[in-house]
Design a protein around this motif. Structure first.
Motif, PDB file in Angstrom:
ATOM      1  N   HIS A   1      -1.881  -1.694  -3.569  1.00 24.54           N
ATOM      2  CA  HIS A   1      -2.821  -2.539  -4.334  1.00 24.54           C
ATOM      3  C   HIS A   1      -2.917  -2.202  -5.831  1.00 24.54           C
ATOM      4  O   HIS A   1      -3.513  -2.958  -6.579  1.00 24.54           O
ATOM      5  CB  HIS A   1      -4.201  -2.593  -3.649  1.00 24.54           C
TER       6      HIS A   1
ATOM      7  N   ASP B   1     -10.842  -0.461  -0.010  1.00 25.58           N
ATOM      8  CA  ASP B   1     -10.469   0.855  -0.530  1.00 25.58           C
ATOM      9  C   ASP B   1     -11.537   1.334  -1.521  1.00 25.58           C
ATOM     10  O   ASP B   1     -12.289   0.543  -2.083  1.00 25.58           O
ATOM     11  CB  ASP B   1      -9.119   0.735  -1.246  1.00 25.58           C
ATOM     12  N   LEU B   2     -11.587   2.645  -1.731  1.00 27.13           N
ATOM     13  CA  LEU B   2     -12.491   3.209  -2.738  1.00 27.13           C
ATOM     14  C   LEU B   2     -12.175   2.649  -4.127  1.00 27.13           C
ATOM     15  O   LEU B   2     -13.078   2.445  -4.935  1.00 27.13           O
ATOM     16  CB  LEU B   2     -12.328   4.748  -2.728  1.00 27.13           C
ATOM     17  N   HIS B   3     -10.897   2.423  -4.387  1.00 22.09           N
ATOM     18  CA  HIS B   3     -10.455   2.028  -5.724  1.00 22.09           C
ATOM     19  C   HIS B   3     -10.194   0.523  -5.834  1.00 22.09           C
ATOM     20  O   HIS B   3      -9.740  -0.098  -4.867  1.00 22.09           O
ATOM     21  CB  HIS B   3      -9.174   2.801  -6.083  1.00 22.09           C
TER      22      HIS B   3
ATOM     23  N   ASP C   1     -10.395   5.653   1.997  1.00 19.85           N
ATOM     24  CA  ASP C   1     -10.794   6.785   1.152  1.00 19.85           C
ATOM     25  C   ASP C   1     -12.274   6.737   0.739  1.00 19.85           C
ATOM     26  O   ASP C   1     -12.725   7.600  -0.002  1.00 19.85           O
ATOM     27  CB  ASP C   1      -9.880   6.933  -0.082  1.00 19.85           C
TER      28      ASP C   1
ATOM     29  N   GLY D   1      -5.312   3.311   0.658  1.00 21.35           N
ATOM     30  CA  GLY D   1      -5.583   4.741   0.547  1.00 21.35           C
ATOM     31  C   GLY D   1      -6.192   5.323   1.809  1.00 21.35           C
ATOM     32  O   GLY D   1      -6.349   4.637   2.838  1.00 21.35           O
TER      33      GLY D   1
ATOM     34  N   TYR E   1      -7.024   9.719   2.615  1.00 17.10           N
ATOM     35  CA  TYR E   1      -6.291  10.969   2.396  1.00 17.10           C
ATOM     36  C   TYR E   1      -6.741  12.102   3.292  1.00 17.10           C
ATOM     37  O   TYR E   1      -6.223  13.211   3.196  1.00 17.10           O
ATOM     38  CB  TYR E   1      -6.369  11.335   0.904  1.00 17.10           C
TER      39      TYR E   1
END
Ligand SMILES: [Zn+2]
Length: 252
Positions: free
Chosen positions: A99, A137-139, A191, A231, A233
């Motif tokens: 992404h 996602d976090l981002h 994430d 993501g 992790y």
């Protein structure tokens, strides 16, 4: 629900956290006990060129191992999207993620924009016209947003919030504003889990996300929905988070 996976996704093709050794093994084992697996083919160069410039393709090609895996990840997203278009929910347990890949550049452990390639291939092939991409996602998926910035038929939304309730409310509000579409794609980064970088969502929240998205898809997209990994992790919580999301999607 089918899980799209290739054993080569275990290969360590780079030194970033998305390519870390052992990242996908626990998730693959957990999901294999629950869902049938489908093995994808690599994407073709012409698939990549649906959303990326020839210059970017050439740039990724300079890292042959990464290039091979990036094509296989895009192929995994394509297979998941094709299953969705046929009415079968699917999850691409793929890497590298995508992404943060824009038409002419990429960063953040991403090379080719898997979800964008898959959606655009269905659109150009006439299988769908309007799509909604939900990024958990976090981002922020700057690459996906850039690719579809001037494409009104593809809506991109990054779900955000200062806490768990806030996050789920943001998703609920977004979905309540959407009309019918031909397909929903989920950029599924994990994430934001409380034991991952974002330190926020609990595993059960991913089930809630799945239920909301699944219910929306059933009501507005003839149940056509697929998700792909971005993501995430902490390899210990990645699998249970993905399993919760997929079970939620199936519950509708
Ligand atoms: Zn992320």
């Amino acid at each position: 629900m089918k899980v799209v996976f290739h054993p080569r996704y275990h290969e360590v093709y780079a030194s970033d956290p998305a390519a870390a050794p052992g990242r996908l093994e626990p998730a693959a084992a957990l999901l294999a006990a629950r869902f049938p697996f489908v093995e994808p083919y690599p994407a073709a160069e012409e698939d990549v060129l649906l959303v990326h410039t020839a210059r970017h393709l050439t740039w990724v090609k300079q890292r042959p191992h990464t290039y091979e895996l990036a094509l296989l990840a895009a192929g995994g997203a394509i297979t998941a999207s094709q299953l969705a278009a046929q009415g079968e929910k699917a999850f691409g347990l793929i890497r590298p993620p995508g992404h943060h890949a824009s038409p002419d550049s990429s960063w953040g452990f991403c090379w080719f924009n898997n979800v964008a390639i898959a959606v655009e291939k269905l659109r150009r092939g006439g299988a769908i016209a309007r799509a909604i991409i939900i990024d958990i996602d976090l981002h922020y998926g700057d690459g996906t947003a850039n690719i579809f910035a001037r494409v009104p038929e593809v809506v991109y939304h990054h779900v955000k919030g200062m806490g768990r309730q806030d996050f789920l409310r943001d998703l609920e509000d977004f979905l309540s504003r959407q009309g019918d579409a031909d397909l929903v794609a989920v950029s599924a980064g994990f994430d934001r889990h409380e034991h991952d970088w974002g330190r926020m969502l609990k595993t059960e929240d991913y089930r809630s996300v799945g239920q909301m998205v699944g219910a929306f898809a059933a009501a507005h997209c003839r149940g056509r929905v697929f998700a792909v990994l971005e993501g995430g992790y902490n390899s210990d919580t990645l699998g249970e988070s993905a399993l919760a999301l997929l079970e939620g999607l199936e519950e509708e």
